[in-house]
Design a protein around this motif. Structure first.
Motif, PDB file in Angstrom:
ATOM      1  N   CYS A 303     -27.496 -16.417 -16.431  1.00  0.00           N
ATOM      2  CA  CYS A 303     -26.145 -16.828 -16.819  1.00  0.00           C
ATOM      3  C   CYS A 303     -25.337 -15.575 -17.163  1.00  0.00           C
ATOM      4  O   CYS A 303     -25.789 -14.738 -17.959  1.00  0.00           O
ATOM      5  N   HIS A 305     -22.755 -15.396 -18.930  1.00  0.00           N
ATOM      6  CA  HIS A 305     -22.098 -15.530 -20.231  1.00  0.00           C
ATOM      7  C   HIS A 305     -23.056 -15.258 -21.393  1.00  0.00           C
ATOM      8  O   HIS A 305     -22.735 -14.502 -22.300  1.00  0.00           O
ATOM      9  N   CYS A 336     -28.356 -23.458 -16.929  1.00  0.00           N
ATOM     10  CA  CYS A 336     -28.489 -22.440 -17.976  1.00  0.00           C
ATOM     11  C   CYS A 336     -29.452 -22.956 -19.034  1.00  0.00           C
ATOM     12  O   CYS A 336     -29.159 -23.917 -19.744  1.00  0.00           O
ATOM     13  N   LYS A 339     -27.964 -22.886 -22.702  1.00  0.00           N
ATOM     14  CA  LYS A 339     -26.900 -23.835 -23.006  1.00  0.00           C
ATOM     15  C   LYS A 339     -27.409 -25.269 -22.966  1.00  0.00           C
ATOM     16  O   LYS A 339     -27.053 -26.088 -23.822  1.00  0.00           O
ATOM     17  N   CYS A 346     -22.859 -20.614 -25.669  1.00  0.00           N
ATOM     18  CA  CYS A 346     -22.616 -20.155 -24.307  1.00  0.00           C
ATOM     19  C   CYS A 346     -21.372 -20.844 -23.774  1.00  0.00           C
ATOM     20  O   CYS A 346     -21.283 -22.078 -23.789  1.00  0.00           O
ATOM     21  N   ASP A 347     -20.382 -20.075 -23.311  1.00  0.00           N
ATOM     22  CA  ASP A 347     -19.145 -20.665 -22.802  1.00  0.00           C
ATOM     23  C   ASP A 347     -19.144 -20.776 -21.280  1.00  0.00           C
ATOM     24  O   ASP A 347     -18.108 -20.982 -20.651  1.00  0.00           O
ATOM     25  N   GLY A 348     -20.336 -20.628 -20.660  1.00  0.00           N
ATOM     26  CA  GLY A 348     -20.440 -20.797 -19.220  1.00  0.00           C
ATOM     27  C   GLY A 348     -20.709 -22.240 -18.855  1.00  0.00           C
ATOM     28  O   GLY A 348     -20.763 -23.134 -19.716  1.00  0.00           O
ATOM     29  N   GLN A 349     -20.879 -22.495 -17.572  1.00  0.00           N
ATOM     30  CA  GLN A 349     -21.203 -23.845 -17.117  1.00  0.00           C
ATOM     31  C   GLN A 349     -22.664 -24.158 -17.438  1.00  0.00           C
ATOM     32  O   GLN A 349     -23.504 -23.262 -17.486  1.00  0.00           O
ATOM     33  N   TYR A 352     -24.915 -25.255 -12.002  1.00  0.00           N
ATOM     34  CA  TYR A 352     -24.225 -24.746 -10.817  1.00  0.00           C
ATOM     35  C   TYR A 352     -24.916 -25.324  -9.591  1.00  0.00           C
ATOM     36  O   TYR A 352     -26.159 -25.419  -9.555  1.00  0.00           O
ATOM     37  N   GLU A 501     -26.334 -12.592 -11.562  1.00  0.00           N
ATOM     38  CA  GLU A 501     -25.664 -13.321 -12.639  1.00  0.00           C
ATOM     39  C   GLU A 501     -24.615 -14.256 -12.048  1.00  0.00           C
ATOM     40  O   GLU A 501     -23.882 -13.894 -11.119  1.00  0.00           O
ATOM     41  N   GLY A 503     -21.436 -16.913 -13.184  1.00  0.00           N
ATOM     42  CA  GLY A 503     -20.537 -17.316 -14.262  1.00  0.00           C
ATOM     43  C   GLY A 503     -19.623 -18.448 -13.831  1.00  0.00           C
ATOM     44  O   GLY A 503     -19.703 -18.948 -12.701  1.00  0.00           O
ATOM     45  N   ARG A 504     -18.750 -18.845 -14.713  1.00  0.00           N
ATOM     46  CA  ARG A 504     -17.806 -19.942 -14.432  1.00  0.00           C
ATOM     47  C   ARG A 504     -17.025 -19.666 -13.151  1.00  0.00           C
ATOM     48  O   ARG A 504     -16.685 -18.526 -12.854  1.00  0.00           O
TER      49      ARG A 504
END
Length: 534
Positions: A303, A305, A336, A339, A346-349, A352, A501, A503-504
């Motif tokens: 991830c 993030h 993730c 998360k 964690c502010d990512g998704q 995915y 890596e 990310g969003r």
């Protein structure tokens, strides 16, 4: 009448009834010696078969302990042996064992060396020297045996034990001291092909040891003895450097090289994969533990993030059609780990789509490979390395000639100093001292430069031996990536990238392993292969 207990010992079971120091011979000699004494009667005899007096402590030998117990209870008067080294050969222990028996009222006799007494300091010293010498002889014998066994191994001769998979025995045409034929190893071509298959499935398709053993067994492959392959036997074959023509300590010979089944470069690649799969900390693992899944990335995807590892999950999404009906779709996703389990902020998704991430990474791989179009072929690369080494050697030769001249001049100047002191030189001692100092500095710098060039030559040769195979592999990936199976693509991405890596918005960045990054830097003009693609 004196009661006699006898002790007979041989170091290996092969000595029993075969060699000159075997137990029957010891027994006959001791019985004859006792019969010549007027008041001796042998009441008990102890035998130790296959017990080393050099390696096994008296405390671990049942016969010695039983004799000590009998001595304490006063059951016998004399301990008789063929030679004193039958009691033991440990220089810092056996002398004190003999002394212990004497102190407990037991006479210690040898049929060949007489009685061991402790009446004065000289007796104690001779007792110690005897066993110190016996210990030394055992150590020398051990060294000779180890050395000869290693020599035989370097000559490809069979030294006993199980024959390694991939080889069989043939007659060497030689015989040993007993007239028995000596066998030597030869590559078994059928089994060697199986080893190559194991290497290929491990390197290119990411088969683990259990899956590899299962594959071999299902396809009818068997071990020497006709048994099925087990996971541990597969690992031993993949780990064994003997297949590269080396013994365990790294020594080799022309004979061993002729028995080589696996290239050294292949062996090193295998060890990287096996070592990675043994890493208990999943955060440090790059190689996929398994390649059976439908997702291309595994082991080195994180991830962007929180830095947590992304794991592969199977997820069923439910969708509503325009007519109101529902349909379900099974999908592979990267999740993730941190998360999804609320282990950190964690502010990512959370997830995915795997197919989307895989395609983005595939595009990056294709872009990298496209930049390698101008890279040289194998023969050209080898020629480049040779030219670099040749240029280095030319510079070393030039420097060597210069050093030789400077040293000859230094010697002449040093001789001139003596003349200057005697007033027979055209130069003053001060001028000569200054010239000598400058020349010494120049020589020191040249010697430093020579050492640097020599180190560079060694480095270039090592690079040619280690980097070239990796480069050829990298080039083969470039040629075969689009036609490769999913398993092969997974292994390529695992070995090519140290870290991926996500990310969003499906922002993907990759970090190449140093070796492959160096290839790109040299042949595609890119110094940093870390990029983002939406």
């Amino acid at each position: 009448m004196k009661r006699v207990y006898c002790l007979y010992r041989v170091s290996t079971k092969k000595q029993v009834d075969k060699n000159k120091n075997d137990i029957p011979m010891q027994r006959d000699a001791c019985r004859e010696f006792a019969a010549r004494q007027d008041d001796w009667l042998i009441e008990k005899e102890y035998e130790e078969k296959g017990v080393s007096g050099y390696k096994v402590s008296a405390s671990s030998r049942d016969a010695i302990q039983n004799l000590k117990e009998a001595a304490v209870q006063g059951q016998f008067d004399i301990l008789l042996v063929f030679m004193f080294d039958r009691i033991g050969r440990i220089d810092d222990e056996t002398p004190f064992v003999v002394e212990w028996f004497v102190k407990h009222g037991i006479e210690v006799w040898s049929s060949q060396e007489g009685q061991q007494r402790f009446e004065n300091h000289t007796d104690k010293l001779l007792n110690y020297i005897r066993f110190w010498q016996a210990s030394g002889e055992s150590e020398k014998t051990s060294i000779r045996i180890r050395t000869r066994l290693q020599q035989m191994e370097l000559e490809g001769l069979y030294t006993g034990g199980k024959v390694k998979f991939g080889y069989h025995l043939i007659d060497s045409g030689m015989v040993n001291k007993k007239g028995q034929p000596i066998k030597k190893l030869e590559i078994d071509e059928t089994e060697a092909e199986i080893i190559h298959l194991m290497d290929e499935l491990t390197l290119n398709k990411g088969y683990g040891s259990w899956r590899l053993a299962q594959y071999l067994n299902e396809n009818g492959y068997r071990t020497h003895t006709g048994h099925k392959f087990a996971s541990m036997s597969v690992i031993r074959i993949l780990r064994d450097r003997y297949y590269c023509g080396y013994l365990e300590d790294g020594t080799t010979s022309d004979i061993l090289q002729s028995l080589k089944i696996r290239e050294e470069s292949i062996h090193k690649q295998l060890q990287v994969i096996l070592d990675q799969r043994e890493v208990s900390n999943t955060e440090k693992r790059q190689i996929a533990l398994r390649t059976k899944g439908k997702a291309m990335l595994s082991g080195n995807i994180f991830c962007a993030h929180c830095g947590g590892r992304l794991t592969t999950i199977r997820y069923q999404d439910t969708y509503k059609r325009a007519d109101g009906s529902l349909y379900k779709l099974d999908q592979i996703k990267y999740s993730c780990y941190h998360k999804s389990r609320k282990l950190c902020e964690c502010d990512g998704q959370t997830t995915y789509q795997a197919v989307q991430v895989d395609e983005i990474v595939s595009q990056i791989i294709r872009k990298i490979f496209a930049g390698m179009g101008s890279a040289p072929e194998a023969e050209q690369l080898e020629e480049i390395f040779k030219r670099q080494v040749a240029a280095n050697q030319t510079e070393q030769k030039r420097l060597s000639i210069k050093l030789k001249k400077d040293k000859e001049q230094l010697e002449k100047l040093q001789q001139e100093i003596g003349k200057a002191l005697m007033g027979d030189s055209f130069y003053s001692s001060e001028d000569l001292a200054s010239a000598i100092q400058g020349l010494k500095s120049r020589i020191a710098e040249a010697e430093k430069e020579a050492q640097k060039l020599e180190a560079e030559e060694t480095q270039k040769r090592q690079r040619m031996e280690t980097i070239a195979p990796e480069y050829l592999r990298f080039k083969s990936w470039a040629d075969e990536f689009d036609q490769a199976s999913l398993e092969e693509k997974k292994m390529i991405s695992c070995q090519m990238f140290r870290r991926i890596e996500v990310g969003r918005g499906y922002q993907v960045s990759v970090e190449m392993n140093m070796t492959y990054q160096q290839f790109c830097k040299e042949w595609s003009g890119k110094s940093n292969i870390t990029e983002a693609v939406v």
